[in-house]
Design an enzyme around this catalytic site. Structure first.
Site, PDB file in Angstrom:
ATOM      1  N   HIS A   1      -7.517  -5.878  -0.267  1.00 12.55           N
ATOM      2  CA  HIS A   1      -6.268  -5.129  -0.081  1.00 12.55           C
ATOM      3  C   HIS A   1      -5.494  -5.765   1.068  1.00 12.55           C
ATOM      4  CE1 HIS A   1      -4.114  -1.283  -0.403  1.00 12.55           C
ATOM      5  NE2 HIS A   1      -4.154  -1.159   0.916  1.00 12.55           N
TER       6      HIS A   1
ATOM      7  N   SER B   1       0.821  -1.201   0.000  1.00 11.80           N
ATOM      8  CA  SER B   1       0.000   0.000   0.000  1.00 11.80           C
ATOM      9  C   SER B   1       0.868   1.270   0.000  1.00 11.80           C
ATOM     10  CB  SER B   1      -0.939  -0.063   1.200  1.00 11.80           C
ATOM     11  OG  SER B   1      -2.104   0.632   0.900  1.00 11.80           O
TER      12      SER B   1
HETATM   13  C1  GCU Z   1      -5.214   4.929   1.991  1.00 10.57           C
HETATM   14  C2  GCU Z   1      -4.547   5.723   0.898  1.00 10.57           C
HETATM   15  C3  GCU Z   1      -3.939   4.793  -0.142  1.00 10.57           C
HETATM   16  C4  GCU Z   1      -2.964   3.891   0.540  1.00 10.57           C
HETATM   17  C5  GCU Z   1      -3.652   3.158   1.661  1.00 10.57           C
HETATM   18  C6  GCU Z   1      -2.723   2.372   2.577  1.00 10.57           C
HETATM   19  O1  GCU Z   1      -6.298   4.222   1.494  1.00 10.57           O
HETATM   20  O2  GCU Z   1      -5.459   6.619   0.385  1.00 10.57           O
HETATM   21  O3  GCU Z   1      -3.277   5.529  -1.155  1.00 10.57           O
HETATM   22  O4  GCU Z   1      -2.358   3.022  -0.367  1.00 10.57           O
HETATM   23  O5  GCU Z   1      -4.274   4.073   2.536  1.00 10.57           O
HETATM   24  O6  GCU Z   1      -1.560   2.691   2.674  1.00 10.57           O
HETATM   25  O7  GCU Z   1      -3.229   1.488   3.259  1.00 10.57           O
END
Ligand code: GCU
Length: 423
Positions: A399, A257
């Site tokens: 995710h 992420s």
């Molecule tokens: C949020 C953010 C994303 C990121 C994610 C994470 O959703 O907006 O861009 O990748 O957090 O790091 O879990």
């Protein structure tokens, strides 16, 4: 702005996020091999001499800002060691990374390292973690963090601070035992120790070593949190490269992420990183910004203004004016291997955009003789595709970083390093 006002603005922005393929407008990706005068780079030498520098400069100016130099003095100290970790299969070390400037400022953070008990020097995975080093393992004697704790601020989404409740919280994502059994080491650093993830915490971050408080909130700020985290990965590489047990030519940086975005940036900058894995890295990670699918610039800059330079705001609703797209970030890792991955239930990160960026990065990998992804047809779930140096998969599920992901990453790394041996 209070929490209510922040959320009201966010609600308006949320409605603008596109989750329909039909609404993706046609776009043209700027080639990473095109010079400013529109002539084309046609050789590795030209890319190494000027193309790489030009691209890094564009990312620096418009998205992530500058990456700070190493500190004036850097030292490492093993603060704990367990010769029988993970039920006897590993050696565990906690190593303090001490950064000091000649002006007297200093910053210390700790790397947690698991080593197999054989065949030194070994290849090593290195990634930042979300919930402190202790959050990555169920081994109770690992320290939470030596740095201060942080709290939620109204309106800003912040991960839980490291407390006893975070111990072992993400142990499943780290898969240390399997990694060690395969003969790899694995190291991690807590990302809050480098930059506590909030716009108000520049002063507690590594930037206190390099910048004045007047720089934190300046519209000209030319540095950001992702750059600080990437800098921390580079200090992790410094530390690993100093250890006799680690093969400094086989350091694999990975991240999930926001930390996947960070891994890509660190890999683009630091050629000592010999392989990069970006897991569900999404917007301003591996996903193409121009597709405007899932999380977009407007949204990310509302929630995470500190991650980027303020200049990125200029491209909200004008994504096609960016002088690059994220395939160029991936291409900066060439010729080193890169693995980009997505998840089926993660539309926010735009899996298709991550896939297409990986495909488009092939333009630079081709220069180095690697075929990249062979076509732009998205593979079915759970089916890794690609070449010796460029791989992609979309995993079934949400995710996250799972054991299945690690099986693929270990295979990729084993395959790559073993063919290097036989060459
Ligand atoms: C949020 C953010 C994303 C990121 C994610 C994470 O959703 O907006 O861009 O990748 O957090 O790091 O879990």
């Amino acid at each position: 702005m209070n929490k209510k006002e922040f959320e009201a603005i966010a609600a308006v922005k949320r409605r603008k996020i596109n989750f329909s393929e039909e609404n993706v407008k046609p776009y043209i990706l700027p080639s990473p091999l095109l010079r400013e005068n529109d002539s084309r780079i046609t050789s590795v030498a030209e890319f190494e001499d000027s193309g790489r520098k030009r691209l890094l400069g564009l990312f620096e100016k418009n998205m992530y800002g500058r990456i700070m130099p190493p500190p004036d003095r850097l030292s490492f100290k093993v603060v704990s060691e367990d010769a029988n970790a993970l039920n006897g299969i590993a050696v565990r070390k906690e190593i303090e990374i001490f950064c000091r400037m000649s002006n007297g400022c200093s910053k210390t953070f700790t790397m947690l390292l698991y080593l197999p008990k054989m065949n030194y020097p070994v290849p090593c995975f290195l990634g930042l973690n979300f919930y402190s080093n202790a959050g990555c393992t169920s081994e109770k004697s690992v320290a939470l963090t030596s740095n201060p704790q942080y709290h939620r601020k109204p309106g800003i989404w912040i991960p839980e601070p490291a407390t006893a409740t975070t111990r072992g919280k993400q142990a499943a994502c780290w898969d240390f035992e399997n990694i060690v059994r395969k003969g790899f080491a694995s190291a991690t650093i807590y990302y809050f120790d480098l930059f506590p993830d909030g716009p108000e915490w520049f002063g507690d971050s590594i930037y206190r070593l390099f910048k004045l408080p007047s720089n934190w909130n300046s519209p000209e700020r030319d540095f950001g949190a992702i750059g600080a985290w990437a800098w921390g990965l580079m200090r992790g590489v410094d530390c690993l490269a100093s250890l006799a047990e680690i093969d400094s030519g086989k350091i694999i940086v990975h991240g999930h992420s926001r930390l996947g975005k960070t891994a890509l940036l660190a890999g683009a900058y630091d050629s000592r990183i010999s392989m990069v894995i970006a897991n569900c890295s999404g917007c301003c990670g591996a996903a193409l910004t121009r597709r405007n699918f899932g999380e977009n610039l407007e949204w990310i800059l509302h929630y995470q203004p500190h991650w980027f330079v303020p200049k990125l705001n200029d491209f909200i609703d004008k994504e096609s004016e960016l002088p690059f797209d994220q395939h160029s970030l991936i291409s900066l890792i060439a010729p080193r291997p890169v693995y980009i991955s997505s998840a089926t239930e993660d539309p926010n990160a735009d899996p298709r955009g991550e896939f297409l960026a990986t495909f488009a990065a092939g333009e630079v990998y081709h220069l180095y003789g690697d075929s990249g992804l062979s076509n732009d047809v998205m593979p079915p779930p759970d089916t890794p595709v690609g070449s010796f140096r460029v791989k992609y998969h979309i995993r079934t599920g949400p995710h996250g970083l799972t054991h299945w992901n690690w099986i693929q990453y270990l295979d990729f790394a084993e395959n790559y390093f073993s063919s290097l041996r036989s060459q």
